[in-house]
Design a protein around this motif. Structure first.
Motif, short mmCIF file in Angstrom:
data_model
loop_
_atom_site.label_atom_id
_atom_site.label_comp_id
_atom_site.label_asym_id
_atom_site.label_seq_id
_atom_site.Cartn_x
_atom_site.Cartn_y
_atom_site.Cartn_z
N GLY A 1 42.09 -14.12 71.11
CA GLY A 1 41.71 -12.79 71.54
C GLY A 1 42.84 -11.81 71.29
O GLY A 1 44.00 -12.11 71.61
N GLY A 2 42.50 -10.65 70.71
CA GLY A 2 43.51 -9.64 70.43
C GLY A 2 44.56 -10.18 69.49
O GLY A 2 44.25 -10.93 68.55
N PRO B 1 43.92 -10.93 80.65
CA PRO B 1 45.33 -11.23 80.35
C PRO B 1 46.25 -10.05 80.60
O PRO B 1 47.44 -10.25 80.91
CB PRO B 1 45.32 -11.64 78.87
CG PRO B 1 44.03 -11.16 78.32
CD PRO B 1 43.06 -11.12 79.47
N GLN C 1 40.10 0.32 77.78
CA GLN C 1 40.84 -0.93 77.84
C GLN C 1 39.91 -2.11 78.08
O GLN C 1 39.37 -2.24 79.18
CB GLN C 1 41.91 -0.87 78.95
CG GLN C 1 42.81 -2.10 79.00
CD GLN C 1 43.68 -2.22 77.77
OE1 GLN C 1 44.55 -1.41 77.54
NE2 GLN C 1 43.44 -3.24 76.95
N GLU C 2 39.68 -2.93 77.05
CA GLU C 2 39.01 -4.21 77.23
C GLU C 2 40.09 -5.28 77.37
O GLU C 2 41.26 -4.97 77.44
CB GLU C 2 38.10 -4.51 76.03
CG GLU C 2 37.11 -3.42 75.68
CD GLU C 2 35.80 -3.47 76.48
OE1 GLU C 2 35.73 -4.24 77.46
OE2 GLU C 2 34.86 -2.74 76.12
N HIS C 3 39.68 -6.53 77.39
CA HIS C 3 40.64 -7.65 77.40
C HIS C 3 41.56 -7.53 78.61
O HIS C 3 42.77 -7.79 78.52
CB HIS C 3 41.46 -7.62 76.09
CG HIS C 3 41.92 -8.98 75.63
ND1 HIS C 3 42.76 -9.15 74.57
CD2 HIS C 3 41.67 -10.23 76.10
CE1 HIS C 3 43.00 -10.44 74.38
NE2 HIS C 3 42.35 -11.12 75.30
N GLU D 1 34.19 -11.98 78.86
CA GLU D 1 34.85 -11.18 77.82
C GLU D 1 36.33 -11.47 77.78
O GLU D 1 37.02 -11.31 78.78
CB GLU D 1 34.64 -9.68 78.06
CG GLU D 1 35.21 -8.80 76.95
CD GLU D 1 36.62 -8.28 77.20
OE1 GLU D 1 37.46 -8.34 76.28
OE2 GLU D 1 36.89 -7.83 78.33
N ASN D 2 36.80 -11.94 76.67
CA ASN D 2 38.23 -12.05 76.41
C ASN D 2 38.48 -11.63 74.97
O ASN D 2 38.96 -12.42 74.15
CB ASN D 2 38.72 -13.48 76.65
CG ASN D 2 39.32 -13.66 78.04
OD1 ASN D 2 39.56 -12.69 78.76
ND2 ASN D 2 39.55 -14.90 78.42
N ALA D 3 38.08 -10.40 74.64
CA ALA D 3 38.26 -9.87 73.29
C ALA D 3 37.62 -10.81 72.27
O ALA D 3 36.53 -11.30 72.50
CB ALA D 3 39.74 -9.59 73.02
N SER E 1 43.19 -16.73 81.81
CA SER E 1 42.69 -15.56 82.52
C SER E 1 41.44 -15.08 81.81
O SER E 1 41.40 -15.02 80.58
CB SER E 1 43.76 -14.47 82.56
OG SER E 1 44.18 -14.13 81.26
N THR E 2 40.43 -14.76 82.58
CA THR E 2 39.10 -14.52 82.03
C THR E 2 38.44 -13.35 82.72
O THR E 2 38.38 -13.31 83.95
CB THR E 2 38.21 -15.78 82.23
OG1 THR E 2 38.80 -16.86 81.50
CG2 THR E 2 36.79 -15.55 81.75
N ARG E 3 37.93 -12.41 81.94
CA ARG E 3 37.12 -11.34 82.50
C ARG E 3 35.65 -11.75 82.52
O ARG E 3 35.15 -12.33 81.57
CB ARG E 3 37.24 -10.06 81.68
CG ARG E 3 36.28 -8.99 82.18
CD ARG E 3 36.25 -7.76 81.30
NE ARG E 3 35.07 -6.96 81.59
CZ ARG E 3 34.44 -6.21 80.70
NH1 ARG E 3 34.86 -6.18 79.45
NH2 ARG E 3 33.39 -5.53 81.04
N VAL E 4 35.00 -11.41 83.61
CA VAL E 4 33.59 -11.70 83.81
C VAL E 4 32.88 -10.37 84.04
O VAL E 4 33.39 -9.51 84.76
CB VAL E 4 33.44 -12.62 85.02
CG1 VAL E 4 32.00 -12.79 85.41
CG2 VAL E 4 34.07 -13.97 84.73
N TYR F 1 32.17 -9.17 73.23
CA TYR F 1 33.38 -8.36 73.41
C TYR F 1 33.07 -6.99 74.01
O TYR F 1 33.56 -6.64 75.09
CB TYR F 1 34.14 -8.22 72.09
CG TYR F 1 35.19 -7.15 72.15
CD1 TYR F 1 36.19 -7.20 73.12
CD2 TYR F 1 35.19 -6.07 71.28
CE1 TYR F 1 37.15 -6.22 73.22
CE2 TYR F 1 36.16 -5.09 71.36
CZ TYR F 1 37.13 -5.15 72.34
OH TYR F 1 38.06 -4.17 72.44
N ALA G 1 41.17 -3.89 72.71
CA ALA G 1 41.54 -5.26 73.10
C ALA G 1 43.04 -5.45 73.10
O ALA G 1 43.54 -6.50 73.52
CB ALA G 1 40.89 -6.27 72.15
N THR H 1 44.89 -13.95 74.41
CA THR H 1 44.07 -15.08 74.85
C THR H 1 44.03 -16.08 73.71
O THR H 1 43.93 -15.68 72.55
CB THR H 1 42.63 -14.65 75.16
OG1 THR H 1 42.62 -13.74 76.27
CG2 THR H 1 41.76 -15.86 75.53
#
Lengths: 386, 386
Positions: free
Chosen positions: B371-372, A64, A59-61, B81-83, A77-80, B51, B129, B376
């Motif tokens: 994203g996706g 959100p 699971q990426e992304h 990372e946001n896809a 919403s942001t992944r770091v 990604y 994603a 996003t």
């Protein structure tokens, strides 16, 4: 810079969990909101630190995803990701977002689900945080990298492995009082001597474990802090720095330059010095890392961290308590959660809510979160509400 | 908020490349610095949108890796990372860092290396994603997700697939003038009719390709912009929003609520409206996505985007030129690079440096990075130097 405070903090227990990635992240996030007496609808942005959910749980992304699970669908919403410093880097992102004046209320979450992956695969996934092309592909996984650091340190300063024992024994002892810790098991030098060698001189008890877990904090603009239920913990300073991923490019394996730079930046921003710090949560992914950290952070001179550990200067009642939570070694190390978990522990300590592991008279707490073998470091300095 | 400008921009050619991930990122980053007449030592922080380099090339922790390769070892460097919106999200992070007053000069890079992975595996990696547990694990990969959107749109508004053809034909034609584009191949409705079906109604020519590539921009505080070689492109507004990853939770498949929210925020910050925009680079990962984007961005009313595409309103000489670069469809879609590449194209257009694809009289350019399947979205609005 605009003042920022922590008004909510929570974490799951670290260790092997029946909960999924998203369930862990949601539990921590909801806990931080409840702790602050905040409603989900007050959150204006989410930053999620996570190392490799794509490889661990397909699971990426994830940012959100977690926002949506919390009912916060449309907020940014942001992944770091900065390896094992993903959590503290997400915290830095949250700080910047508030300091920029974009938001007043930001949720910072760290999460990782590691135990559903076969162990050999986990070692490979973690090794992707090092320089894959030049080092990890040919076998230098993290136990090996930190074993090289340990060998260099022991050789340079003439120590035996009793300094490593001291760190492991102390952190396992500290974790006995931490309900969130993965291990509740006191260990002795004999246990360590009888444990399997992982990468000489590092034995099983020198290595932090593979863990599931999540942690969350609610960050707010300083002028909004009084609207929440708990006393505000002030963010006085933070610093982030980078370095080469590859060890072969480092001139000295007994220090992490990124940690020194991050610490300098944090101390300068906070206007304090190492001797002002009441306690530190540091990144002891391996026992040697804690000793090096106490030198990089300026608590001890180069070469003196080993003796300080041996002599108890970093124990609960020592000169500078280090990892009263049990540290990565015994609290556990769900990599993306770790940096946020350190901030949660510091928050509990600064509020006097750390229960059996409470240190007396905590005025300033420092956290030190490292990515890889030191290619990222984030240091923060937190203070009690004035 | 503090003013921010783009003073340097560069990208690699998109497509199958002999260069490695790190070589691609370094080429784009060095290009942006050269374009600005800047030295690496002027850069104070790096944000890298990517990604899934862990699954694509076994390398996580890429931000300090690239910083180090550029000789910027100790600056703070952070992967975001946001896809497929990782690039524009990295841009937002760079904006926040400058707006917070932490830095004056920030490098934003987007990069992905996808073609060294077997195609079936790439489809799975991309599907991570989306909501893995609930949708992609059981087969709903992205061509299927966007095919559902296309079916919903065609059915709701009574269109045939000629509106999809119009997008593909236009974007392939536009890419003929773009030296950075993956495809230099004009296509016809007959080519599309004869191409393999991927997910009904989407054929091969409705889908963006698998690509390698990188793009970079140099962001500076507004008051520092005059110190660089090229005219500054002003960042007038940006907006980011999120949504559920899972399609089953969306009440309507013919619009992306995150895109609408991101656009509203960007227009409000910039103080402009859709009719003020000179051109738009939008996220046409599939042809239907461009049509929906032109409605979500307010260029056309719901249901009218299809007719606008068919009638040429989005062509180079139409009412609102969309994807003069060729878009993801024909320029290519190295996912982490895409959002930064859109900003690079907008910068070239605003400077009058877009060569054979230059649009006349560009005053305001908009980018739209998704994203996706819309969990996003980041929208930016850029303007010419005053």
């Amino acid at each position: 810079m605009r003042e920022v405070a922590i008004v909510g903090a929570a974490e799951t227990r670290f260790g092997k969990s029946e909960l999924s990635y998203r369930e862990l992240a949601v539990e921590a996030a909801r806990g931080a909101l409840e702790d602050a007496g905040a409603e989900p609808g007050q959150v204006e942005a989410l930053f999620l630190g996570s190392y490799s959910p794509g490889t661990f749980v397909h699971q990426e992304h994830v940012a959100p995803l977690i926002a949506s699970e919390l009912g916060l669908s449309h907020i940014p919403s942001t992944r770091v990701e900065n390896a094992c410093a993903s959590g503290a880097t997400a915290f830095v992102s949250g700080m910047m977002a508030i300091a920029a004046g974009l938001y007043d209320v930001v949720l910072v979450v760290g999460a990782e689900k590691m135990t559903s992956t076969p162990v050999a695969e986990t070692t490979r996934i973690l090794a992707e945080a090092a320089d894959w092309e030049n080092e990890s592909k040919v076998g230098l996984t993290f136990p090996g990298a930190f074993a090289l650091m340990a060998q260099a340190y022991l050789h340079k300063y003439g120590y035996g492995r009793e300094i490593l024992d001291a760190v492991a024994i102390k952190n396992h002892a500290n974790a006995l009082a931490n309900p969130y810790a993965q291990f509740h098991k006191a260990i002795t030098a004999e246990d360590i001597a009888n444990s399997p060698m992982v990468a000489d001189p590092l034995t099983l008890y020198d290595c932090s474990p593979i863990s599931d877990g999540a942690a969350a904090i609610l960050l707010v603009a300083g002028d909004a802090a009084r609207n929440f239920a708990k006393p505000a913990v002030r963010v006085l300073g933070f610093g982030q720095a980078s370095d080469s991923l590859a060890l072969y490019r480092r001139p000295d394996l007994t220090t992490l330059p990124a940690a020194r730079q991050a610490a300098q930046r944090a101390y300068r921003m906070a206007g304090v010095s190492p001797r002002d710090i009441s306690l530190a949560e540091v990144h002891d992914c391996f026992t040697i890392a804690e000793i090096i950290a106490t030198e990089d952070l300026g608590f001890f001179e180069p070469g003196e961290g080993g003796e300080a550990a041996r002599a108890g200067a970093t124990s609960r009642d020592g000169q500078i308590p280090v990892n009263p939570s049990g540290g990565l070694k015994a609290k556990g190390h769900p990599v993306g959660a770790t940096g946020v978990g350190q901030l949660v522990e510091a928050t509990f300590q600064l509020r006097g809510e750390a229960g059996g592991r409470q240190i007396d008279g905590v005025e300033l707490a420092l956290t030190h979160n490292v990515g890889g073998s030191g290619a990222t470091c984030v240091v923060t300095i937190l203070g009690r509400a004035a």
